[in-house]
Design a protein around this motif. Structure first.
Motif, PDB file in Angstrom:
ATOM      1  N   UNK A   1       0.837  -1.187   0.015  1.00 36.15           N
ATOM      2  CA  UNK A   1      -0.049  -0.027  -0.015  1.00 36.15           C
ATOM      3  C   UNK A   1       0.798   1.102  -0.007  1.00 36.15           C
ATOM      4  N   UNK A   2       2.071   1.188   0.942  1.00 39.09           N
ATOM      5  CA  UNK A   2       2.795   2.244   0.705  1.00 39.09           C
ATOM      6  C   UNK A   2       3.529   2.576  -0.492  1.00 39.09           C
TER       7      UNK A   2
ATOM      8  N   UNK B   1      -3.700   3.374  -4.991  1.00 40.34           N
ATOM      9  CA  UNK B   1      -4.593   2.837  -4.055  1.00 40.34           C
ATOM     10  C   UNK B   1      -5.412   3.687  -3.091  1.00 40.34           C
ATOM     11  N   UNK B   2      -5.134   4.901  -2.634  1.00 41.76           N
ATOM     12  CA  UNK B   2      -5.587   5.710  -1.728  1.00 41.76           C
ATOM     13  C   UNK B   2      -6.840   6.289  -2.306  1.00 41.76           C
TER      14      UNK B   2
ATOM     15  N   UNK C   1      -5.664   0.570   9.800  1.00 42.35           N
ATOM     16  CA  UNK C   1      -6.291   1.620  10.365  1.00 42.35           C
ATOM     17  C   UNK C   1      -6.842   2.498   9.512  1.00 42.35           C
ATOM     18  N   UNK C   2      -6.286   2.811   8.251  1.00 36.33           N
ATOM     19  CA  UNK C   2      -7.151   3.676   7.235  1.00 36.33           C
ATOM     20  C   UNK C   2      -8.357   3.095   6.872  1.00 36.33           C
ATOM     21  N   UNK C   3      -8.586   1.913   6.825  1.00 33.95           N
ATOM     22  CA  UNK C   3      -9.611   1.105   6.457  1.00 33.95           C
ATOM     23  C   UNK C   3     -10.809   0.701   7.414  1.00 33.95           C
ATOM     24  N   UNK C   4     -10.643   1.354   8.572  1.00 29.40           N
ATOM     25  CA  UNK C   4     -11.366   0.688   9.629  1.00 29.40           C
ATOM     26  C   UNK C   4     -12.920   1.277   9.587  1.00 29.40           C
TER      27      UNK C   4
END
Length: 283
Positions: A182-183, A189-190, A246-249
C-alpha cells in the motif's frame, strides 16, 4: 356506492321541496277557486276566515319546503367539501410520489456518476515496470512495460495470495506485506479506496432510499449488488486487506454490514487470513 346514494337523496329532496313549495303557493288560489261560487262566499272579502286558515296551513308547508331545501343544500355542500378534500388528498399523495421519484432520480444520478468515476479511476491506474533481458554475458537490454487498470491491481495483489501464507501465525507478516504494498502504491490505491468508500457510504446514508421494517436493508442492497458486480476478485481481495488497516477501519464496518466481499471465495483467501475473513460473515 355511498356517493351515488347521497346524490340520489340530494335530487329527491330538491324534487320534494319543489313540489311542496309549489303546493304551498297554489294552495290559496286552488281553495279560492273551489269555494268562490259556493253559498256564503260571493266575494273575496268574505274569505277572511278562510284566509286565516289558508295562512295557517300554507305557512308550515312552505316552511317545510324551505327546511328540505336547506337540508339538500347542506348535503350538497357536504358532498362538495368531501370531494374537495379527496381531491386535495390525492393531489398531496401525487405530489409526495413525485418528490419521491425526483429524489430517487437525484440519488441514482449521483450513484451512477460515482460508479462511472470508479471505472475511470481503475482505468487510469498505471505503473511502468522495467524488465531486463540478457543480450550477452556482459550486456543486458532493458525494456519498459506499462501496466494499467485491473492488470495493475492483479499484479500488486498476486503476492498476497501466495501459498507461503499458509499458517495463522503468519497473519501479522501478511498484514505487513500488504502495508508495504500500500505504501508503494498509496497515490493510486488511496484514491481508489476513498471513492469506493464514498459510494458505499452514499448508499448507506441516503435519505432517498427507504428502509423496510421486515427487510431493513433490501432497498439499499439493490445498489450494493450493482457496485459489488463491478469489482474483480483481485479488487475484493485488496478491499479485504485494506479493511484490516487503520485507514480502512471505517470501511470495515460497511463491508460487514452489506457483505461487500460476498463474491470472494474463501478458497482464494490465504489460510493465514481465513479465520478473519469468515469472522466477517462474508460466507
Amino acid at each position: 356506492m355511498e356517493e351515488k346514494r347521497k346524490y340520489k337523496l340530494y335530487q329527491l329532496l330538491i324534487i320534494v321541496a319543489s313540489i311542496i313549495g309549489v303546493w304551498g303557493f297554489i294552495n290559496p288560489i286552488l281553495i279560492g277557486w273551489i269555494f268562490k261560487d259556493k253559498e256564503g262566499y260571493g266575494t273575496y272579502k268574505e274569505f277572511g276566515p278562510v284566509g286565516d286558515w289558508i295562512g295557517g296551513t300554507s305557512t308550515p308547508i312552505i316552511t317545510l319546503a324551505s327546511f328540505i331545501i336547506l337540508l339538500a343544500a347542506f348535503l350538497a355542500q357536504k358532498e362538495e367539501l368531501q370531494a374537495t378534500r379527496d381531491e386535495m388528498n390525492l393531489t398531496r399523495k401525487e405530489f409526495k410520489e413525485q418528490n419521491k421519484t425526483l429524489a430517487r432520480q437525484r440519488f441514482e444520478n449521483t450513484f451512477f456518476h460515482m460508479v462511472s468515476l470508479h471505472h475511470s479511476i481503475v482505468n487510469s491506474i498505471e505503473r511502468t515496470e522495467t524488465e531486463s533481458h540478457s543480450v550477452s554475458y556482459t550486456e543486458s537490454q532493458y525494456t519498459s512495460k506499462i501496466i494499467r487498470g485491473r492488470a495493475y491491481i492483479s499484479n500488486i495483489a498476486r503476492p498476497l495470495v501466495s501459498s507461503k501464507w499458509s499458517d495463522v501465525s503468519q497473519l501479522w507478516s501478511l498484514k505487513q506485506q500488504y502495508n508495504n504494498i500500500y505504501q508503494e502504491n498509496q497515490s493510486e490505491l488511496g484514491h481508489y479506496f476513498r471513492n469506493l468508500y464514498h459510494i458505499i457510504k452514499l448508499i448507506d446514508e441516503s435519505a432517498e432510499l427507504e428502509n423496510d421494517s421486515d427487510c431493513e436493508l433490501e432497498e439499499r442492497k439493490k445498489y450494493i449488488r450493482i457496485i459489488r458486480a463491478q469489482l474483480s476478485t483481485d479488487e475484493l481481495l485488496l478491499l479485504l486487506y485494506n479493511s484490516l488497516t487503520d485507514e480502512g477501519s471505517k470501511f470495515h464496518t460497511l463491508i460487514i454490514k452489506y457483505k461487500l466481499l460476498n463474491n470472494l471465495s474463501v478458497k482464494l483467501v490465504p489460510k493465514a487470513l481465513r479465520d478473519v475473513f469468515v469472522s466477517m460473515k462474508q460466507e
